[in-house]
Design a protein around this motif. Structure first.
Motif, mmCIF file in Angstrom:
data_model
loop_
_atom_site.group_PDB
_atom_site.id
_atom_site.type_symbol
_atom_site.label_atom_id
_atom_site.label_comp_id
_atom_site.label_asym_id
_atom_site.label_seq_id
_atom_site.Cartn_x
_atom_site.Cartn_y
_atom_site.Cartn_z
ATOM 1 N N ALA A 1 51.162 85.051 47.008
ATOM 2 C CA ALA A 1 51.175 83.598 47.150
ATOM 3 C C ALA A 1 52.546 83.096 47.591
ATOM 4 O O ALA A 1 52.657 82.127 48.354
ATOM 5 C CB ALA A 1 50.777 82.945 45.831
ATOM 6 N N GLU A 2 53.594 83.758 47.121
ATOM 7 C CA GLU A 2 54.956 83.351 47.473
ATOM 8 C C GLU A 2 55.357 83.812 48.867
ATOM 9 O O GLU A 2 55.929 83.046 49.652
ATOM 10 C CB GLU A 2 55.940 83.920 46.447
ATOM 11 C CG GLU A 2 57.405 83.575 46.731
ATOM 12 C CD GLU A 2 58.350 84.180 45.724
ATOM 13 O OE1 GLU A 2 59.543 84.334 46.051
ATOM 14 O OE2 GLU A 2 57.903 84.519 44.604
ATOM 15 N N VAL A 3 55.052 85.057 49.197
ATOM 16 C CA VAL A 3 55.530 85.644 50.453
ATOM 17 C C VAL A 3 54.542 85.431 51.605
ATOM 18 O O VAL A 3 54.943 85.217 52.746
ATOM 19 C CB VAL A 3 55.807 87.156 50.265
ATOM 20 C CG1 VAL A 3 56.335 87.771 51.551
ATOM 21 C CG2 VAL A 3 56.804 87.377 49.130
ATOM 22 N N LEU A 4 53.241 85.490 51.313
ATOM 23 C CA LEU A 4 52.202 85.364 52.347
ATOM 24 C C LEU A 4 51.194 84.287 51.940
ATOM 25 O O LEU A 4 49.999 84.567 51.791
ATOM 26 C CB LEU A 4 51.492 86.716 52.532
ATOM 27 C CG LEU A 4 52.379 87.943 52.778
ATOM 28 C CD1 LEU A 4 51.563 89.218 52.701
ATOM 29 C CD2 LEU A 4 53.073 87.834 54.121
ATOM 30 N N PRO A 5 51.628 83.050 51.757
ATOM 31 C CA PRO A 5 50.781 82.023 51.147
ATOM 32 C C PRO A 5 49.560 81.613 51.960
ATOM 33 O O PRO A 5 48.597 81.098 51.404
ATOM 34 C CB PRO A 5 51.740 80.835 50.981
ATOM 35 C CG PRO A 5 52.765 81.046 52.057
ATOM 36 C CD PRO A 5 52.941 82.530 52.148
ATOM 37 N N ASN A 6 49.577 81.829 53.267
ATOM 38 C CA ASN A 6 48.474 81.361 54.104
ATOM 39 C C ASN A 6 47.415 82.423 54.370
ATOM 40 O O ASN A 6 46.489 82.194 55.144
ATOM 41 C CB ASN A 6 49.007 80.853 55.443
ATOM 42 C CG ASN A 6 49.976 79.705 55.258
ATOM 43 O OD1 ASN A 6 49.921 79.016 54.251
ATOM 44 N ND2 ASN A 6 50.857 79.513 56.213
ATOM 45 N N ARG A 7 47.565 83.564 53.759
ATOM 46 C CA ARG A 7 46.645 84.666 54.042
ATOM 47 C C ARG A 7 45.430 84.638 53.113
ATOM 48 O O ARG A 7 45.542 84.352 51.921
ATOM 49 C CB ARG A 7 47.348 86.010 53.856
ATOM 50 C CG ARG A 7 48.664 86.163 54.617
ATOM 51 C CD ARG A 7 48.461 86.487 56.072
ATOM 52 N NE ARG A 7 49.721 86.837 56.691
ATOM 53 C CZ ARG A 7 50.179 88.085 56.842
ATOM 54 N NH1 ARG A 7 49.463 89.093 56.421
ATOM 55 N NH2 ARG A 7 51.346 88.307 57.421
ATOM 56 N N GLU A 8 44.284 85.002 53.657
ATOM 57 C CA GLU A 8 43.115 85.232 52.812
ATOM 58 C C GLU A 8 43.302 86.548 52.080
ATOM 59 O O GLU A 8 43.825 87.522 52.627
ATOM 60 C CB GLU A 8 41.838 85.275 53.657
ATOM 61 C CG GLU A 8 41.168 83.929 53.819
ATOM 62 C CD GLU A 8 39.675 84.083 54.002
ATOM 63 O OE1 GLU A 8 38.930 83.952 53.015
ATOM 64 O OE2 GLU A 8 39.267 84.331 55.135
ATOM 65 N N VAL A 9 42.858 86.563 50.844
ATOM 66 C CA VAL A 9 43.024 87.740 49.997
ATOM 67 C C VAL A 9 41.671 88.133 49.414
ATOM 68 O O VAL A 9 40.831 87.273 49.129
ATOM 69 C CB VAL A 9 44.024 87.444 48.852
ATOM 70 C CG1 VAL A 9 44.135 88.635 47.911
ATOM 71 C CG2 VAL A 9 45.399 87.095 49.421
ATOM 72 N N ALA A 10 41.467 89.430 49.258
ATOM 73 C CA ALA A 10 40.262 89.926 48.586
ATOM 74 C C ALA A 10 40.672 90.887 47.481
ATOM 75 O O ALA A 10 41.614 91.674 47.646
ATOM 76 C CB ALA A 10 39.329 90.616 49.575
#
Length: 289
Positions: free
Chosen positions: A189-198
């Motif tokens: 969330a801090e480093v790659l906040p715009n990425r979708e995560v699964a």
């Protein structure tokens, strides 16, 4: 550890395999995923090198197979590897991990390297792999992906690793433990906040679960529902396209499961570049449907 000398089995000489190392993938949860070829090799080999004899012993008992087992893991000493190599010169030795495909974040790299150097034949049997199973289940882009093993346990090292991988335009795949999942999601969330995560856990088992969304929404979910079991964490590639209405709806629905309407709209707006007010109005419609 490896104990004793070579295995001698002359009961059924016609069934003997050619000498060498056989890398055998085993189920990651559902025992029905063992392949026929894996059963054949485990049945005909002279001995099995494994991480934990208790874990492998349960699998062998399920299959009705009885074989000598030698412990071989990342902590095994050089002399243990040497003994295995000597056995493989005229015996067939199977290498298994506790679950999945050996060498994929599991022991075996040095053993295979030494076999190559010594001219000992190596045969790999394809089979279950948690990283690939999670990737196909997640629905994230899979034409290109990077498997990066386990994220570091220390906060700074974890963030540094994610920052190092941030510019790579592909889905990132990690293994993770359940106690560390929320910490890793916080780092994402801090480093790659715009990425979708699964987050995929307990793959192929009774309580298999796949949760997909933006990092903050997943953090909220797993704080409320502490995870158990083995976990694969996947981070989607950088958003490089304008999201369609269908994409936006899917992301809003995911976010609305764990977030307020305004928070969900803000998160999806940040991830897609779409108008936050329009997304808020759409989120309200989706809540009513």
């Amino acid at each position: 550890m490896v104990h004793g000398g070579r295995v001698n089995d002359t009961t059924h000489p016609e069934k003997c395999l050619n000498p060498g190392l056989y890398i055998v993938a085993t189920p990651i949860g559902n025992l029905g995923d063992i392949t026929m070829r894996a059963i054949d090799i485990l049945t005909r080999c002279d001995g099995i090198a494994c991480e934990d004899t208790r874990v492998t012993g349960k699998l062998l008992k399920h299959l009705g197979i009885s074989k000598p087992m030698w412990r071989y893991d990342d902590h095994s000493e050089h002399r243990d590897r040497t003994r295995l190599l000597e056995s493989m010169r005229d015996r067939a030795v199977a290498l298994v991990s506790d679950a999945g495909t050996p060498l994929v974040s599991d022991p075996g790299y040095r053993l295979v390297n030494d076999c190559r150097a010594e001219g000992i034949p190596v045969t790999a049997l394809p089979g279950p792999c948690a990283a690939i199973t999670a990737l196909t289940l997640s629905g994230l882009p899979n034409d290109r992906f990077l498997f990066a093993g386990f994220l570091p346990s220390k906060d700074k090292a974890r963030r540094d690793m994610l920052a190092e991988l941030a510019a790579i335009d592909t889905t990132l795949v990690f293994y993770e433990t359940s106690p560390r999942l929320t910490k890793s999601l916080e780092a994402v969330a801090e480093v790659l906040p715009n990425r979708e995560v699964a987050v995929a856990r307990e793959l192929t088992k009774l309580h298999e679960e796949l949760r997909r969304g933006l990092p903050h929404g997943l953090i909220a979910y797993f704080e409320a529902n502490p995870p158990r079991g083995e976990i694969v964490l996947l981070v989607g590639p950088p958003v490089a396209f304008a999201a369609s209405e269908e994409d936006a709806d899917a992301m809003l629905l995911e976010a609305l499961e764990t977030m307020k309407t305004s928070q969900a709209a803000a998160q999806v707006a940040k991830a897609t570049g779409l108008d936050r007010k329009a997304l808020y109005a759409r989120a309200m419609e989706l809540r009513r449907e």
